[in-house]
Design a protein around this motif. Sequence first.
Motif, PDB file in Angstrom:
ATOM      1  N   SER B  64       0.626  -1.451  -0.162  1.00  0.00           N
ATOM      2  CA  SER B  64       0.444  -0.152   0.253  1.00  0.00           C
ATOM      3  C   SER B  64       1.013   1.314   0.227  1.00  0.00           C
ATOM      4  O   SER B  64       2.362   0.893   0.144  1.00  0.00           O
ATOM      5  CB  SER B  64      -0.755   0.450   0.867  1.00  0.00           C
ATOM      6  N   ARG B  65       0.518   2.423  -0.907  1.00  0.00           N
ATOM      7  CA  ARG B  65       1.512   3.578  -0.890  1.00  0.00           C
ATOM      8  C   ARG B  65       0.642   4.116   0.386  1.00  0.00           C
ATOM      9  O   ARG B  65      -0.141   4.928   0.323  1.00  0.00           O
ATOM     10  CB  ARG B  65       1.046   3.517  -2.036  1.00  0.00           C
ATOM     11  N   GLU B  66       1.742   5.282   0.957  1.00  0.00           N
ATOM     12  CA  GLU B  66       1.126   6.695   1.245  1.00  0.00           C
ATOM     13  C   GLU B  66       1.432   7.545   0.807  1.00  0.00           C
ATOM     14  O   GLU B  66       0.545   8.328   1.163  1.00  0.00           O
ATOM     15  CB  GLU B  66       2.593   6.634   2.393  1.00  0.00           C
ATOM     16  N   SER B  67       2.656   7.910  -0.272  1.00  0.00           N
ATOM     17  CA  SER B  67       2.298   9.589  -1.462  1.00  0.00           C
ATOM     18  C   SER B  67       2.356   8.803  -2.983  1.00  0.00           C
ATOM     19  O   SER B  67       2.914   7.737  -3.016  1.00  0.00           O
ATOM     20  CB  SER B  67       3.837   9.640  -0.964  1.00  0.00           C
ATOM     21  N   PRO B  68       1.722   9.934  -3.864  1.00  0.00           N
ATOM     22  CA  PRO B  68       2.159   8.852  -4.962  1.00  0.00           C
ATOM     23  C   PRO B  68       3.092   8.937  -5.574  1.00  0.00           C
ATOM     24  O   PRO B  68       4.372   9.299  -5.683  1.00  0.00           O
ATOM     25  CB  PRO B  68       1.135  10.289  -5.859  1.00  0.00           C
ATOM     26  N   PRO B  69       2.939   7.948  -7.109  1.00  0.00           N
ATOM     27  CA  PRO B  69       4.429   8.000  -7.830  1.00  0.00           C
ATOM     28  C   PRO B  69       4.884   8.672  -8.414  1.00  0.00           C
ATOM     29  O   PRO B  69       3.893   9.393  -8.448  1.00  0.00           O
ATOM     30  CB  PRO B  69       4.303   6.452  -8.141  1.00  0.00           C
ATOM     31  N   SER B  70       5.890   8.667  -8.634  1.00  0.00           N
ATOM     32  CA  SER B  70       6.695  10.079  -9.520  1.00  0.00           C
ATOM     33  C   SER B  70       7.171   9.708 -10.975  1.00  0.00           C
ATOM     34  O   SER B  70       7.393  10.630 -11.269  1.00  0.00           O
ATOM     35  CB  SER B  70       7.020  10.829  -8.672  1.00  0.00           C
ATOM     36  N   ARG B  71       7.612   8.241 -10.862  1.00  0.00           N
ATOM     37  CA  ARG B  71       8.383   8.197 -11.911  1.00  0.00           C
ATOM     38  C   ARG B  71       7.706   6.959 -12.297  1.00  0.00           C
ATOM     39  O   ARG B  71       6.844   6.540 -12.003  1.00  0.00           O
ATOM     40  CB  ARG B  71      10.133   7.581 -11.143  1.00  0.00           C
ATOM     41  N   LEU B  72       8.223   6.716 -14.278  1.00  0.00           N
ATOM     42  CA  LEU B  72       7.595   5.868 -14.810  1.00  0.00           C
ATOM     43  C   LEU B  72       8.743   5.057 -15.538  1.00  0.00           C
ATOM     44  O   LEU B  72       9.666   5.792 -15.979  1.00  0.00           O
ATOM     45  CB  LEU B  72       6.436   6.750 -16.354  1.00  0.00           C
ATOM     46  N   LEU B  73       8.464   4.094 -15.659  1.00  0.00           N
ATOM     47  CA  LEU B  73       9.033   2.734 -15.980  1.00  0.00           C
ATOM     48  C   LEU B  73       8.456   2.267 -17.070  1.00  0.00           C
ATOM     49  O   LEU B  73       7.598   1.618 -16.726  1.00  0.00           O
ATOM     50  CB  LEU B  73       9.450   1.918 -15.351  1.00  0.00           C
ATOM     51  N   ILE B  74       8.871   2.373 -18.431  1.00  0.00           N
ATOM     52  CA  ILE B  74       8.713   1.534 -19.561  1.00  0.00           C
ATOM     53  C   ILE B  74       8.750   0.455 -19.484  1.00  0.00           C
ATOM     54  O   ILE B  74      10.521   0.059 -20.364  1.00  0.00           O
ATOM     55  CB  ILE B  74       8.626   2.709 -20.677  1.00  0.00           C
ATOM     56  N   ALA B  75       7.953  -0.801 -19.465  1.00  0.00           N
ATOM     57  CA  ALA B  75       8.750  -1.513 -20.027  1.00  0.00           C
ATOM     58  C   ALA B  75       8.241  -2.757 -20.983  1.00  0.00           C
ATOM     59  O   ALA B  75       6.775  -1.869 -21.551  1.00  0.00           O
ATOM     60  CB  ALA B  75       9.074  -2.764 -18.298  1.00  0.00           C
ATOM     61  N   GLU B  76       9.228  -3.621 -21.312  1.00  0.00           N
ATOM     62  CA  GLU B  76       8.689  -4.165 -22.386  1.00  0.00           C
ATOM     63  C   GLU B  76       8.862  -5.637 -22.088  1.00  0.00           C
ATOM     64  O   GLU B  76      10.081  -6.237 -21.484  1.00  0.00           O
ATOM     65  CB  GLU B  76       8.573  -3.993 -24.033  1.00  0.00           C
ATOM     66  N   ALA B  77       7.494  -6.849 -22.985  1.00  0.00           N
ATOM     67  CA  ALA B  77       8.299  -8.119 -23.342  1.00  0.00           C
ATOM     68  C   ALA B  77       7.011  -8.972 -23.568  1.00  0.00           C
ATOM     69  O   ALA B  77       5.909  -8.922 -23.594  1.00  0.00           O
ATOM     70  CB  ALA B  77       7.839  -8.776 -21.355  1.00  0.00           C
ATOM     71  N   GLY B  78       8.080  -9.346 -24.506  1.00  0.00           N
ATOM     72  CA  GLY B  78       7.050 -10.427 -25.582  1.00  0.00           C
ATOM     73  C   GLY B  78       6.273  -9.129 -26.664  1.00  0.00           C
ATOM     74  O   GLY B  78       7.172  -8.837 -26.732  1.00  0.00           O
ATOM     75  N   PRO B  79       4.775  -9.711 -26.913  1.00  0.00           N
ATOM     76  CA  PRO B  79       4.251  -8.193 -27.614  1.00  0.00           C
ATOM     77  C   PRO B  79       4.019  -6.926 -26.871  1.00  0.00           C
ATOM     78  O   PRO B  79       3.512  -6.071 -26.961  1.00  0.00           O
ATOM     79  CB  PRO B  79       3.042  -8.754 -27.882  1.00  0.00           C
ATOM     80  N   HIS B  80       4.034  -7.057 -25.108  1.00  0.00           N
ATOM     81  CA  HIS B  80       3.532  -6.460 -24.435  1.00  0.00           C
ATOM     82  C   HIS B  80       4.102  -4.807 -23.943  1.00  0.00           C
ATOM     83  O   HIS B  80       5.674  -5.067 -24.008  1.00  0.00           O
ATOM     84  CB  HIS B  80       3.020  -6.602 -23.235  1.00  0.00           C
ATOM     85  N   THR B  81       3.529  -3.821 -24.479  1.00  0.00           N
ATOM     86  CA  THR B  81       4.624  -2.434 -24.416  1.00  0.00           C
ATOM     87  C   THR B  81       3.771  -1.786 -22.919  1.00  0.00           C
ATOM     88  O   THR B  81       2.584  -1.760 -23.019  1.00  0.00           O
ATOM     89  CB  THR B  81       5.485  -1.925 -24.445  1.00  0.00           C
ATOM     90  N   ALA B  82       4.380  -1.655 -21.358  1.00  0.00           N
ATOM     91  CA  ALA B  82       3.361  -0.655 -20.625  1.00  0.00           C
ATOM     92  C   ALA B  82       4.357  -0.350 -19.109  1.00  0.00           C
ATOM     93  O   ALA B  82       5.406  -0.197 -19.631  1.00  0.00           O
ATOM     94  CB  ALA B  82       2.149  -1.804 -19.993  1.00  0.00           C
ATOM     95  N   GLY B  83       4.136   1.229 -19.519  1.00  0.00           N
ATOM     96  CA  GLY B  83       3.898   1.848 -18.449  1.00  0.00           C
ATOM     97  C   GLY B  83       3.901   1.564 -16.606  1.00  0.00           C
ATOM     98  O   GLY B  83       3.058   0.912 -16.385  1.00  0.00           O
ATOM     99  N   PHE B  84       5.316   1.691 -16.323  1.00  0.00           N
ATOM    100  CA  PHE B  84       4.760   1.069 -14.664  1.00  0.00           C
ATOM    101  C   PHE B  84       5.503   2.350 -13.590  1.00  0.00           C
ATOM    102  O   PHE B  84       6.458   2.715 -13.815  1.00  0.00           O
ATOM    103  CB  PHE B  84       6.010   0.021 -14.269  1.00  0.00           C
ATOM    104  N   ALA B  85       4.281   2.600 -12.993  1.00  0.00           N
ATOM    105  CA  ALA B  85       4.968   4.132 -11.800  1.00  0.00           C
ATOM    106  C   ALA B  85       5.592   3.453 -10.285  1.00  0.00           C
ATOM    107  O   ALA B  85       4.857   2.568 -10.560  1.00  0.00           O
ATOM    108  CB  ALA B  85       3.780   4.201 -11.051  1.00  0.00           C
ATOM    109  N   VAL B  86       6.676   3.731 -10.176  1.00  0.00           N
ATOM    110  CA  VAL B  86       7.401   3.790  -9.343  1.00  0.00           C
ATOM    111  C   VAL B  86       7.966   5.132  -8.487  1.00  0.00           C
ATOM    112  O   VAL B  86       7.182   6.272  -9.317  1.00  0.00           O
ATOM    113  CB  VAL B  86       8.746   3.258  -9.709  1.00  0.00           C
ATOM    114  N   ASP B  87       8.182   4.810  -8.035  1.00  0.00           N
ATOM    115  CA  ASP B  87       8.980   6.015  -6.558  1.00  0.00           C
ATOM    116  C   ASP B  87       9.566   6.524  -7.063  1.00  0.00           C
ATOM    117  O   ASP B  87      10.470   8.138  -6.844  1.00  0.00           O
ATOM    118  CB  ASP B  87       8.527   5.818  -5.160  1.00  0.00           C
ATOM    119  N   GLU B  88      10.715   6.363  -7.296  1.00  0.00           N
ATOM    120  CA  GLU B  88      12.254   6.774  -7.610  1.00  0.00           C
ATOM    121  C   GLU B  88      13.256   4.966  -8.070  1.00  0.00           C
ATOM    122  O   GLU B  88      12.614   4.151  -8.115  1.00  0.00           O
ATOM    123  CB  GLU B  88      13.107   6.821  -5.747  1.00  0.00           C
TER     124      GLU B  88
END
Lengths: 656, 135
Positions: B64-88
């Motif tokens: 569970s998170r206390e503060s909103p995330p600020s960074r985005l990690l764009i990842a891919e595997a096979g046919p998929h690409t998505a962004g994942f929000a992280v804190d740092e």
Amino acid sequence: MSAADAEFLGIFRDEANERLDSIVATLLAVERGGAGADAVDGLFRDAHTIKGAAGMLELDAVHALAHAVEDVLAAARDAGSLPTRLVPPLLAAADALRAQIERDEPVPAGLRAELDAAKASFAAGVVETVAEPAPEPAPVLVSVAAAEDRSIRVPAPKLDRLIELVGETVVHRQRLAHATAGIDAAERDALAGELDLGDRLLEALQEAALDTRTLPLQTLAGPLARAVRDAATAAGTDVELVVNGGEIELDRVVLEGLSDPLVHVLRNAVAHGIEPRAERLAAGKPSQGQIVVAAEQRGALVAVTVADDGRGVSRKVLAAVAPGSSLVDVLTRAGFSTNGGVSGLAGRGVGLDAVKASVEALRGELEIESAPGAGTVVTLLLPTTLALLDVLLVERGPHVFGLPLPSVQEAVAVTKTLMLTGTTAIELRGEPVPLADLADLVGGDAPPPPSSSPALVVSASGRRVAAVCDRLLGEEQVVVKDLGPLLRTTAGYLGAAILGNGRIALLLDPAALVRARRRDAARTSRAAPQTVTVPKLLVVEDSFTVRELQRSILEAAGYRVETARNGRDALERLKGDRSFSLVVTDVEMPELDGIELTRAIRAEPDLSSLPVIVVTTRGSEEDRARGFDAGADAYMTKQSYDQQALLGSVARLVAA
Amino acid sequence: VTGTQIRVRVADEQYALPVEHVLEIAELGDIAAVPGARETALGVRNVRGRLLPVFDLAPLLSLSRESPPSRLLIAEAGPHTAGFAVDEVCDVGLLDGKSQEAEHGLLAGSVLVEDGLVGLIDVPRLFAELEREGP
């Protein structure tokens, strides 16, 4: 199969289909007595070409059948004419060839013998009166100078990419407009001329690019004429088909998808709409029935109407149309009901469910109007192109939504609301229209809208809803982008678009909005906003009829249904999409049968708990044991096929 | 642990993703929420004219998170690409240490480093999970 083989096969398929279209059109002309003197030569050439190409690709079954057709035509050519009695077996052969080529379906039993007999009849000198060629034969195949007729086969994805890029450029042009809005007036004037020129060029480019993807409705005229002819022959009625607006261009994808539903609507019109001759005369109508297929542009949509002058639906059916619902609702619902109370529909709605689903899959809509005794008009509203969409942009809370412009009837200011049994409505020119918060309809969170908010009157599937939003942002032409496989499970969106200012607009599906309103109204008190997940089922069945029947039964019960033609196809679907809740499978199927499929599902770690219902023609204890042994959760036989039992098992297993 | 890893902070914990699955690291930016989508989906983001679905790594990893995330990690595997929000995004480099078994289904293992435990995210399994989940 190698990539090269697959490519050749694709090309062969295209060509063979064109040749078969020409064969069917010519045969129908022969039957009417309106074929030219060179008709038999043309038929022979087409059959010969198909035979040759099939031989090269080692498609033995196609080759053999085309050969048999060619033999009949060669005999006809030698005899100097093609008797009309040979048209039906040749039409059947053309169908069988198409089925072979498209779906690898086996040649119907007895067809070869029929063709052989047809050939032999020439040798035996069977005498019959031959329909004389019309004095001034209308040329069936117009020969055009080779240079003008030159065409290039291009894989559809390449054209799609071209159109997509043009779409992106249109959006970029809007971005440019945003960017130049801020600059100094004098400089902007200097740029204005160049921007105008760019606009004109872009418009021409867009038109030219779209033109590569579109075909006139006329291309369907052959199969439609054929469908009407077959249905009329079967029903023993006399029906004339008129096609108006055949020059209207439709997206190839839409046109291909349109063929089946349109044929279905036409068959319905002949079988259930047009009365027998005596009944027509008694009603003071011309003895020959008439069906008019017409196409016309309606904004961004093309309306394809099928109007018959038959008996129409009964008054009883019209009376069943409740306020707020439409004739489409009643017919698509009642068509599949086995409830004796609506048998008076005489099958008028049979298959309409499937028609409606196909039309909606093309982002289109189905409308039906009918007057007892005077006829029925079925309208298929279709988008002209799928890539670009004109939308009305609105804001609601933190969201920007886009609604397809054709679905928005008007925007109204909500000043006075009407309440009835806890649901709200507004009055629009004497008619109540249900009112709902747009945020609620999509299941989003937003602060209450300001008091004098506008509402959009959205219409789809013959129903309306007034959706309240914060403010209207204006119209824009957008490129529809898919939300992608990871978000695809979210219902109610056509996709999303990136706007000129870089913001993202979610594009709403009007049909889902009006459905959401009904769901909302069905709940007496509104619980916490949550989206309703409709279980998705996979029907695996190689027979088209059984497959569509099961689909319609399950869809009528409120499930989402996808279909597969055999076990292998099904297994691929299940591995690629983990959102299925249940599988209903036949046993006897090519490639991978139902028992093997069940076993494969049980062996796949991620699928092993997926419920499987096996439906089959076999009813023996041994088969039942085999089914359960493979891991089936329920087993039913087609003989004792009973909707309630199937729906009962599905409901029980989906809930478990 | 072999290969270069990108070490990120999610809530108060540290995780690492193999660099070959990460396309880009960016500001979280403007994300358009998609009403009706499942809870872990933050929405879609415009990345140079493409639509990118964005998910929050915290609930996916049962945090569970206390503060909103600020960074985005764009990842891919096979046919998929998505962004994942992280804190740092902490660092990029090799992780010294031996991979231990981890309990969470989205982890390929965990590594003990000087300042704590780092969970090794199994990116293909992460996408498979996202594809499988209902709305």
